[in-house]
Design a protein around this motif. Structure first.
Motif, PDB file in Angstrom:
ATOM      1  N   VAL A   6       0.872  -1.164   0.000  1.00 32.44           N
ATOM      2  CA  VAL A   6       0.000   0.000   0.000  1.00 32.44           C
ATOM      3  C   VAL A   6       0.911   1.217   0.000  1.00 32.44           C
ATOM      4  CG1 VAL A   6      -1.771   1.287   1.248  1.00 32.44           C
ATOM      5  CG2 VAL A   6      -1.815  -1.224   1.247  1.00 32.44           C
ATOM      6  N   ILE A   7       0.802   2.021  -1.055  1.00 30.39           N
ATOM      7  CA  ILE A   7       1.684   3.172  -1.227  1.00 30.39           C
ATOM      8  C   ILE A   7       0.797   4.392  -1.409  1.00 30.39           C
ATOM      9  CG2 ILE A   7       3.519   4.182  -2.631  1.00 30.39           C
ATOM     10  CD1 ILE A   7       4.065   1.193  -3.516  1.00 30.39           C
ATOM     11  N   ARG A   8       0.842   5.320  -0.441  1.00 29.78           N
ATOM     12  CA  ARG A   8      -0.083   6.449  -0.506  1.00 29.78           C
ATOM     13  C   ARG A   8       0.495   7.685   0.184  1.00 29.78           C
ATOM     14  NH1 ARG A   8      -4.689   3.832   3.440  1.00 29.78           N
ATOM     15  NH2 ARG A   8      -3.396   3.760   5.295  1.00 29.78           N
ATOM     16  N   TYR A   9      -0.159   8.816  -0.114  1.00 26.35           N
ATOM     17  CA  TYR A   9       0.151  10.133   0.455  1.00 26.35           C
ATOM     18  C   TYR A   9       1.582  10.578   0.182  1.00 26.35           C
ATOM     19  CZ  TYR A   9      -4.327   9.640   2.691  1.00 26.35           C
ATOM     20  OH  TYR A   9      -5.669   9.469   2.906  1.00 26.35           O
ATOM     21  N   PRO A  30      10.701  -2.127 -13.610  1.00 32.14           N
ATOM     22  CA  PRO A  30      10.297  -2.969 -12.482  1.00 32.14           C
ATOM     23  C   PRO A  30       8.936  -3.616 -12.713  1.00 32.14           C
ATOM     24  CG  PRO A  30       9.796  -0.702 -11.996  1.00 32.14           C
ATOM     25  CD  PRO A  30      10.522  -0.704 -13.314  1.00 32.14           C
ATOM     26  N   GLN A  31       8.626  -4.584 -11.859  1.00 33.74           N
ATOM     27  CA  GLN A  31       7.305  -5.187 -11.802  1.00 33.74           C
ATOM     28  C   GLN A  31       6.606  -4.640 -10.568  1.00 33.74           C
ATOM     29  OE1 GLN A  31       7.829  -9.401 -11.673  1.00 33.74           O
ATOM     30  NE2 GLN A  31       8.641  -9.513 -13.742  1.00 33.74           N
ATOM     31  N   ILE A  32       5.395  -4.127 -10.757  1.00 33.47           N
ATOM     32  CA  ILE A  32       4.584  -3.630  -9.646  1.00 33.47           C
ATOM     33  C   ILE A  32       3.276  -4.402  -9.703  1.00 33.47           C
ATOM     34  CG2 ILE A  32       3.502  -1.614  -8.591  1.00 33.47           C
ATOM     35  CD1 ILE A  32       5.637   0.084 -10.087  1.00 33.47           C
ATOM     36  N   GLU A  33       3.017  -5.202  -8.657  1.00 28.37           N
ATOM     37  CA  GLU A  33       1.910  -6.151  -8.712  1.00 28.37           C
ATOM     38  C   GLU A  33       1.020  -6.067  -7.486  1.00 28.37           C
ATOM     39  OE1 GLU A  33       4.081  -9.780  -8.794  1.00 28.37           O
ATOM     40  OE2 GLU A  33       4.881  -9.439 -10.799  1.00 28.37           O
ATOM     41  N   ASN A  34      -0.291  -6.023  -7.718  1.00 33.24           N
ATOM     42  CA  ASN A  34      -1.296  -6.129  -6.661  1.00 33.24           C
ATOM     43  C   ASN A  34      -1.092  -5.108  -5.541  1.00 33.24           C
ATOM     44  OD1 ASN A  34      -2.634  -8.494  -7.845  1.00 33.24           O
ATOM     45  ND2 ASN A  34      -0.683  -9.489  -7.404  1.00 33.24           N
ATOM     46  N   CYS A  35      -0.808  -3.884  -5.931  1.00 34.89           N
ATOM     47  CA  CYS A  35      -0.592  -2.805  -4.965  1.00 34.89           C
ATOM     48  C   CYS A  35      -1.772  -1.838  -4.979  1.00 34.89           C
ATOM     49  CB  CYS A  35       0.692  -2.043  -5.297  1.00 34.89           C
ATOM     50  SG  CYS A  35       2.193  -3.020  -5.092  1.00 34.89           S
ATOM     51  N   ALA A  36      -1.964  -1.153  -3.867  1.00 37.42           N
ATOM     52  CA  ALA A  36      -2.916  -0.049  -3.771  1.00 37.42           C
ATOM     53  C   ALA A  36      -2.082   1.225  -3.769  1.00 37.42           C
ATOM     54  CB  ALA A  36      -3.735  -0.152  -2.501  1.00 37.42           C
ATOM     55  N   THR A  60       0.606  -4.883 -12.857  1.00 36.14           N
ATOM     56  CA  THR A  60      -0.399  -5.938 -12.911  1.00 36.14           C
ATOM     57  C   THR A  60      -1.249  -5.932 -11.647  1.00 36.14           C
ATOM     58  OG1 THR A  60       1.148  -7.297 -14.188  1.00 36.14           O
ATOM     59  CG2 THR A  60      -0.742  -8.422 -13.204  1.00 36.14           C
ATOM     60  N   GLY A  61      -2.563  -5.868 -11.809  1.00 34.40           N
ATOM     61  CA  GLY A  61      -3.491  -6.028 -10.696  1.00 34.40           C
ATOM     62  C   GLY A  61      -3.454  -4.932  -9.655  1.00 34.40           C
ATOM     63  N   ASN A  62      -3.051  -3.730 -10.040  1.00 33.34           N
ATOM     64  CA  ASN A  62      -2.957  -2.609  -9.102  1.00 33.34           C
ATOM     65  C   ASN A  62      -4.244  -1.801  -9.088  1.00 33.34           C
ATOM     66  OD1 ASN A  62      -0.009  -2.882  -8.418  1.00 33.34           O
ATOM     67  ND2 ASN A  62       0.119  -2.659 -10.631  1.00 33.34           N
ATOM     68  N   THR A  63      -4.483  -1.128  -7.966  1.00 31.98           N
ATOM     69  CA  THR A  63      -5.624  -0.237  -7.810  1.00 31.98           C
ATOM     70  C   THR A  63      -5.100   1.171  -7.582  1.00 31.98           C
ATOM     71  OG1 THR A  63      -6.910  -2.012  -6.820  1.00 31.98           O
ATOM     72  CG2 THR A  63      -7.701   0.233  -6.469  1.00 31.98           C
ATOM     73  N   SER A  86      -6.975  -1.104 -12.139  1.00 30.06           N
ATOM     74  CA  SER A  86      -8.189  -0.298 -12.099  1.00 30.06           C
ATOM     75  C   SER A  86      -7.840   1.091 -11.581  1.00 30.06           C
ATOM     76  CB  SER A  86      -9.255  -0.944 -11.215  1.00 30.06           C
ATOM     77  OG  SER A  86      -8.821  -0.992  -9.871  1.00 30.06           O
ATOM     78  N   ALA A  87      -8.610   2.076 -12.034  1.00 27.14           N
ATOM     79  CA  ALA A  87      -8.363   3.463 -11.638  1.00 27.14           C
ATOM     80  C   ALA A  87      -9.692   4.162 -11.402  1.00 27.14           C
ATOM     81  CB  ALA A  87      -7.581   4.187 -12.732  1.00 27.14           C
ATOM     82  N   ASP A  88      -9.804   4.830 -10.226  1.00 24.30           N
ATOM     83  CA  ASP A  88     -11.033   5.531  -9.888  1.00 24.30           C
ATOM     84  C   ASP A  88     -10.698   6.714  -8.977  1.00 24.30           C
ATOM     85  OD1 ASP A  88     -13.914   5.795  -9.905  1.00 24.30           O
ATOM     86  OD2 ASP A  88     -13.838   5.195  -7.796  1.00 24.30           O
ATOM     87  N   GLY A  89     -11.299   7.863  -9.253  1.00 22.90           N
ATOM     88  CA  GLY A  89     -11.120   9.030  -8.408  1.00 22.90           C
ATOM     89  C   GLY A  89      -9.788   9.725  -8.563  1.00 22.90           C
ATOM     90  N   ASN A  90      -9.103   9.504  -9.700  1.00 21.88           N
ATOM     91  CA  ASN A  90      -7.833  10.169  -9.988  1.00 21.88           C
ATOM     92  C   ASN A  90      -8.079  11.364 -10.905  1.00 21.88           C
ATOM     93  OD1 ASN A  90      -5.888   7.973  -8.925  1.00 21.88           O
ATOM     94  ND2 ASN A  90      -7.272   6.855 -10.278  1.00 21.88           N
TER      95      ASN A  90
END
Length: 175
Positions: A6-9, A30-36, A60-63, A86-90
């Motif tokens: 989980v990477i935020r703020y 790099p590979q970035i997988e299944n992260c928020a 792959t599989g990131n939100t 998936s992308a929402d609210g950006n």
């Protein structure tokens, strides 16, 4: 490789081109997988390439949620491998393509998220931009593709390539 994080703020945005994402990629793949990845004051992931090396990350599989400028931001020479994101609210629920010049032949063919031109992209003389099946490109009112080289748009029946306004939510969703 970054997986299940989980990477935020994070991120930073001042006057363009000074911005940094929650994750910054320069001349790397790099590979970035299944992260928020969210709540950046700029982009979730910012990808840049120097004139010597092209970045080509696999996401792959990131939100992506709540990033102020875009889920993903690339310069025109950077390439992406996208799957199941998936992308929402950006600011842009997709991939922003910043201003720049394509100085080698590249292919944009990732259909996972729509692409949005937020700067003028130029294809240098002698180089080719190839656009694959099912791609969706949205543009701001003053941005454009300038082709001094070649542009190959490889759509097909039922797999059309769209060039439209960022306000057109009927294709590629609400960017």
């Amino acid at each position: 490789r970054i997986a299940y994080a989980v990477i935020r703020y994070g991120g930073y945005r001042n006057v363009s081109p000074y911005q940094y994402g929650n994750i910054n990629i320069l001349d790397a793949s790099p590979q970035i997988e299944n992260c928020a990845i969210g709540n950046s004051s700029a982009s979730g992931v910012l990808v840049s390439s120097s004139s010597m090396v092209a970045s080509h990350p696999t996401l792959t599989g990131n939100t992506f949620t709540g990033n102020e400028t875009a889920a993903i931001s690339i310069d025109p020479s950077s390439l992406l491998a996208l799957s199941g994101n998936s992308a929402d609210g950006n600011g842009t629920n997709g991939v922003d393509i910043r201003s720049g010049t394509i100085t080698s032949s590249v292919t944009w063919d990732q259909t996972d998220l729509p692409y949005r031109l937020v700067g003028t992209v130029t294809v240098d003389q002698g180089d080719t931009l190839t656009i694959g099946l099912d791609m969706v490109f949205k543009g701001n009112y003053s941005q454009r593709l300038v082709i001094a080289g070649k542009l190959l748009v490889n759509g097909a029946a039922g797999q059309e390539v769209y060039f439209t306004s960022y306000r057109d939510d009927s294709i590629g969703g609400d960017t």
